[in-house]
Design a protein around this motif. Structure first.
Motif, PDB file in Angstrom:
ATOM      1  N   VAL A  59       0.537  -1.652  -0.120  1.00  0.00           N
ATOM      2  CA  VAL A  59       0.176  -0.111   0.292  1.00  0.00           C
ATOM      3  C   VAL A  59       1.017   1.458  -0.136  1.00  0.00           C
ATOM      4  N   CYS A  60       0.602   2.271  -0.480  1.00  0.00           N
ATOM      5  CA  CYS A  60       2.173   2.778  -0.795  1.00  0.00           C
ATOM      6  C   CYS A  60       0.958   4.764  -1.098  1.00  0.00           C
ATOM      7  N   SER A  61      -0.500   4.573  -0.081  1.00  0.00           N
ATOM      8  CA  SER A  61      -0.603   5.989  -0.237  1.00  0.00           C
ATOM      9  C   SER A  61      -2.028   5.951   1.275  1.00  0.00           C
ATOM     10  N   CYS A  68      -8.738  -0.309   1.914  1.00  0.00           N
ATOM     11  CA  CYS A  68      -8.204  -1.966   2.556  1.00  0.00           C
ATOM     12  C   CYS A  68      -9.020  -2.046   3.633  1.00  0.00           C
ATOM     13  N   LYS A  69      -8.754  -0.079   4.051  1.00  0.00           N
ATOM     14  CA  LYS A  69      -9.622  -0.735   5.549  1.00  0.00           C
ATOM     15  C   LYS A  69     -11.300  -0.783   5.101  1.00  0.00           C
ATOM     16  N   LYS A  70     -11.754  -0.363   3.961  1.00  0.00           N
ATOM     17  CA  LYS A  70     -13.003  -0.553   3.759  1.00  0.00           C
ATOM     18  C   LYS A  70     -13.840  -2.409   3.009  1.00  0.00           C
ATOM     19  N   LEU A  71     -12.029  -2.671   2.768  1.00  0.00           N
ATOM     20  CA  LEU A  71     -12.465  -4.319   2.334  1.00  0.00           C
ATOM     21  C   LEU A  71     -12.811  -4.958   3.234  1.00  0.00           C
ATOM     22  N   GLY A  72     -12.174  -4.607   5.020  1.00  0.00           N
ATOM     23  CA  GLY A  72     -11.486  -5.170   5.526  1.00  0.00           C
ATOM     24  C   GLY A  72     -10.348  -6.018   5.761  1.00  0.00           C
ATOM     25  N   VAL A  73      -9.704  -5.429   4.565  1.00  0.00           N
ATOM     26  CA  VAL A  73      -8.241  -6.232   4.578  1.00  0.00           C
ATOM     27  C   VAL A  73      -7.091  -6.899   6.083  1.00  0.00           C
ATOM     28  N   ASP A  74      -7.129  -7.269   6.105  1.00  0.00           N
ATOM     29  CA  ASP A  74      -6.249  -7.842   7.652  1.00  0.00           C
ATOM     30  C   ASP A  74      -4.723  -7.044   7.329  1.00  0.00           C
ATOM     31  N   GLY A  75      -5.069  -6.260   8.952  1.00  0.00           N
ATOM     32  CA  GLY A  75      -3.081  -5.100   8.581  1.00  0.00           C
ATOM     33  C   GLY A  75      -1.813  -5.625   8.449  1.00  0.00           C
ATOM     34  N   SER A  76      -2.219  -6.923   9.290  1.00  0.00           N
ATOM     35  CA  SER A  76      -0.756  -7.418   9.452  1.00  0.00           C
ATOM     36  C   SER A  76      -0.571  -8.348   8.256  1.00  0.00           C
ATOM     37  N   TYR A  96      -3.849   1.056  12.627  1.00  0.00           N
ATOM     38  CA  TYR A  96      -4.904   0.048  11.688  1.00  0.00           C
ATOM     39  C   TYR A  96      -4.075  -1.187  12.654  1.00  0.00           C
ATOM     40  N   GLY A  97      -2.924  -1.624  12.265  1.00  0.00           N
ATOM     41  CA  GLY A  97      -1.981  -3.079  12.049  1.00  0.00           C
ATOM     42  C   GLY A  97      -1.323  -3.358  11.514  1.00  0.00           C
ATOM     43  N   VAL A  98      -0.755  -1.633  10.274  1.00  0.00           N
ATOM     44  CA  VAL A  98       0.036  -2.766   9.384  1.00  0.00           C
ATOM     45  C   VAL A  98       1.058  -3.249  10.649  1.00  0.00           C
ATOM     46  N   GLY A  99       1.263  -4.455   9.577  1.00  0.00           N
ATOM     47  CA  GLY A  99       2.190  -5.331   9.381  1.00  0.00           C
ATOM     48  C   GLY A  99       3.452  -4.950   9.458  1.00  0.00           C
ATOM     49  N   LYS A 124       7.643  -3.353  18.943  1.00  0.00           N
ATOM     50  CA  LYS A 124       8.074  -2.420  18.074  1.00  0.00           C
ATOM     51  C   LYS A 124       7.117  -2.444  16.536  1.00  0.00           C
ATOM     52  N   ALA A 125       8.044  -1.920  15.831  1.00  0.00           N
ATOM     53  CA  ALA A 125       6.832  -1.974  13.955  1.00  0.00           C
ATOM     54  C   ALA A 125       8.120  -2.394  13.267  1.00  0.00           C
ATOM     55  N   GLU A 126       7.468  -3.082  12.507  1.00  0.00           N
ATOM     56  CA  GLU A 126       8.620  -4.126  11.799  1.00  0.00           C
ATOM     57  C   GLU A 126       8.836  -2.996  10.114  1.00  0.00           C
TER      58      GLU A 126
END
Length: 201
Positions: A59-61, A68-76, A96-99, A124-126
């Motif tokens: 995801v670049c923007s 992704c949020k609207k589609l319910g994509v797992d943030g991880s 949102y829980g981006v991995g 920590k954030a990866e």
């Protein structure tokens, strides 16, 4: 399908079964030890299909994250990339829980550290650091090494796991690919020797 083909207006027609078959063929070629990532920027309407056959989604923007949020994509499953992400964008993605995040510059590494350190979490954030490959995108090797040198002091909230080395699209010559991979192998060895850090990605 027939209705679309008879349309009087321009339209894109995708055969998702063919797309999934090609992704499966790529996975068969590279093996299970290589993760596949789909960059949604060109075709965001294929996200749902691609999530059935890839491991991660780039995801670049903020707009792509909203899809992704609207589609319910797992943030991880999201790798949040992009050269123009600011602190608000990073905070929204983190919440949102981006991995995985990419740091395209020292400034972005600083913003990531700021967001994660201020969160009510010890996790920590990866992060993957983006190395410049001769374009305007990414950091110089010296900046990458500066961040790695200060990872235990200035970037304690970041778990740096790899390098993003984007060299362009339509790369068809094997000799160029081999040379670019050699650059990465040497860089990883240099990082291992200089910092005792074993990067995995």
């Amino acid at each position: 399908m027939q209705d679309i083909l008879k349309s009087n207006t321009p339209a894109f027609v995708f055969d998702t079964a063919v797309l999934q078959k090609r992704a499966a063929q790529i996975r068969e070629i590279v093996g299970e030890t290589v993760s596949l990532c789909y960059s949604m920027k060109a075709n965001p309407f294929l996200v749902t299909t691609m999530l059935t056959c890839v491991d991660k989604l780039e995801v670049c923007s903020p707009g792509e994250l909203a899809i992704c949020k609207k589609l319910g994509v797992d943030g991880s499953r999201i790798i949040y990339s992009g050269v123009n992400k600011g602190i608000t964008d990073i905070r929204e993605a983190y919440e949102y829980g981006v991995g995985i995040f990419t740091a395209e510059s020292v400034r972005q590494a600083d913003l990531l550290q700021q967001v994660v350190a201020s969160a009510d979490s010890d996790q920590k954030a990866e992060v993957i650091l983006r190395l410049n490959a001769g374009s305007q995108f990414g950091m110089a090797k010296e900046d990458v090494f500066d961040i790695l040198q200060r990872r235990e002091t200035s970037y304690r909230s970041l778990n740096i796991t790899g390098i993003h080395y984007f060299v362009g699209t339509q790369r068809k010559r094997a000799k160029r690919k081999i040379k670019e991979l050699q650059v990465l192998l040497e860089l990883f060895e240099d990082i291992r020797n200089s910092f005792g850090l074993e990067l995995k990605k």
